[in-house]
Write an enzyme that holds these catalytic residues in place. Structure first.
Site, PDB file in Angstrom:
ATOM      1  CE1 TYR A  75      48.696 -77.625 -10.079  1.00 43.85           C
ATOM      2  CE2 TYR A  75      48.161 -75.234 -11.222  1.00 43.85           C
ATOM      3  CZ  TYR A  75      48.623 -75.997 -10.702  1.00 43.85           C
ATOM      4  OH  TYR A  75      49.702 -75.790  -9.644  1.00 43.85           O
ATOM      5  CG  PHE A  79      53.931 -75.534 -10.872  1.00 38.78           C
ATOM      6  CD1 PHE A  79      53.760 -75.618 -10.408  1.00 38.78           C
ATOM      7  CD2 PHE A  79      55.437 -75.615 -12.470  1.00 38.78           C
ATOM      8  CE1 PHE A  79      55.212 -77.052 -10.203  1.00 38.78           C
ATOM      9  CE2 PHE A  79      56.380 -76.577 -12.219  1.00 38.78           C
ATOM     10  CZ  PHE A  79      56.291 -76.909 -10.987  1.00 38.78           C
ATOM     11  CG  HIS A 139      57.440 -81.417  -7.790  1.00 40.38           C
ATOM     12  ND1 HIS A 139      56.455 -80.618  -7.398  1.00 40.38           N
ATOM     13  CD2 HIS A 139      57.443 -81.816  -9.286  1.00 40.38           C
ATOM     14  CE1 HIS A 139      55.595 -80.752  -7.976  1.00 40.38           C
ATOM     15  NE2 HIS A 139      56.120 -80.668  -9.284  1.00 40.38           N
ATOM     16  CG  ASP A 193      49.915 -84.865 -16.269  1.00 38.38           C
ATOM     17  OD1 ASP A 193      49.263 -85.283 -17.039  1.00 38.38           O
ATOM     18  OD2 ASP A 193      48.599 -85.678 -15.358  1.00 38.38           O
TER      19      ASP A 193
END
Length: 226
Positions: free
Chosen positions: A70, A81, A190, A68
Site C-alpha cells: 500500500y 493486503f 482480484h 505492491d
C-alpha cells in the site's frame, strides 16, 4: 559486490543466501538508499521483510501473493493486503473478509491486521516489497521481482503440499513457477471492487485451503481476526 545482510529471519537467510550475495540485490539496495534520500518510502525499513519474519520458511503452508505494498501513509507494514490495527481496511481487504464470511461464517472483523494468519504459516508476500508514498508501482522492475520469484521457487522446490492463492492476472502469471503436481494452486480474479463480483465472491478459497491442509496432515488455518 559485498553480500547484503537484510533484517530477515535466519531460516530464510540460509534458503535465500544466493540472492543476498547476487549483484542485482546489491544494486537494489543502492537504489533504495538513493530513493530514501528523495522520497518517503513504505513500509518503514524495519518492516520490509515482515512477511518472512512472521512466517519462517519451515512454517510456510500457504502463500498469498500480492503485487505492491500500500502506498498511503501508515498502511503498509510488510504483509500483503494487511494493514496495522487502527488503519481503515482498504476495499480489497474488505472484500476478502466478505468472502470469508460467506465461505466460513466468520464475521467481518474490525481490524485489517493479518499477522495472526502469518503466524500460522500464511506467507503474505508482495512481489515488490517497497514503494514510494502515493506512487503505486514506483519500485517495480528494480529487482524485487527477481527476489520474490526466487522465494516462490524455493518454496516450490523444497516444500510439499503448499497452497498458493493467486488472485488476479498478475499473481496468476506466477503459476509457471509452481509444480502443481505437489502443490495446490487456487486462482480467482482480484478482490478489488473492480473485479470481486466477477469470480472472487464465491471462490471459497479459504475452506478449500483448509481442506487441502487437512488432507495432507497439516493444521488448518484459523481465518478469524481478533
Amino acid at each position: 559486490m559485498e553480500k547484503v545482510n537484510p533484517m530477515i529471519a535466519e531460516s530464510w537467510k540460509s534458503v535465500l543466501a544466493n540472492e543476498f550475495s547476487a549483484d542485482y540485490f546489491a544494486n537494489l539496495k543502492q537504489f533504495l538508499l538513493g530513493e530514501k534520500k528523495k522520497y518517503t518510502l513504505y513500509p518503514p525499513g524495519s518492516l520490509i521483510f515482515s512477511a518472512f519474519n512472521h512466517t519462517p520458511f519451515d512454517k510456510v503452508k500457504v502463500v498469498l501473493l500480492g503485487q505492491d505494498p500500500y502506498h498511503g501513509r501508515g498502511q503498509a507494514h510488510g504483509l500483503c493486503f494487511s494493514v496495522p490495527k487502527g488503519i481503515p481496511k482498504p476495499p480489497s481487504l474488505e472484500n476478502i473478509f466478505k468472502e470469508i464470511e460467506t465461505d466460513l461464517g466468520i464475521p467481518v472483523p474490525q481490524t485489517g491486521n493479518l499477522e495472526s494468519w502469518a503466524r500460522q504459516g500464511v506467507l503474505l508476500l508482495n512481489a515488490t516489497l517497497t514503494v514510494r508514498a502515493n506512487q503505486a508501482g514506483s519500485h517495480q522492475h528494480r529487482g524485487w521481482e527477481i527476489f520474490t520469484d526466487s522465494v516462490i521457487r524455493a518454496i516450490n522446490d523444497q516444500k510439499n503440499n503448499v497452497v498458493f492463492l493467486l488472485w488476479g492476472n498478475y499473481a496468476q502469471a506466477k503459476e509457471s513457477l509452481i509444480n502443481t503436481s505437489k502443490h495446490l494452486v487456487l486462482k480467482a480474479v482480484h478482490p478489488s471492487p473492480l473485479s470481486a463480483s466477477r469470480g472472487f465472491y464465491g471462490c471459497r478459497h479459504f475452506s478449500k485451503t483448509n481442506a487441502w491442509l487437512r488432507q495432507s496432515g497439516q493444521q488448518e488455518i484459523d481465518w478469524r481476526i481478533t
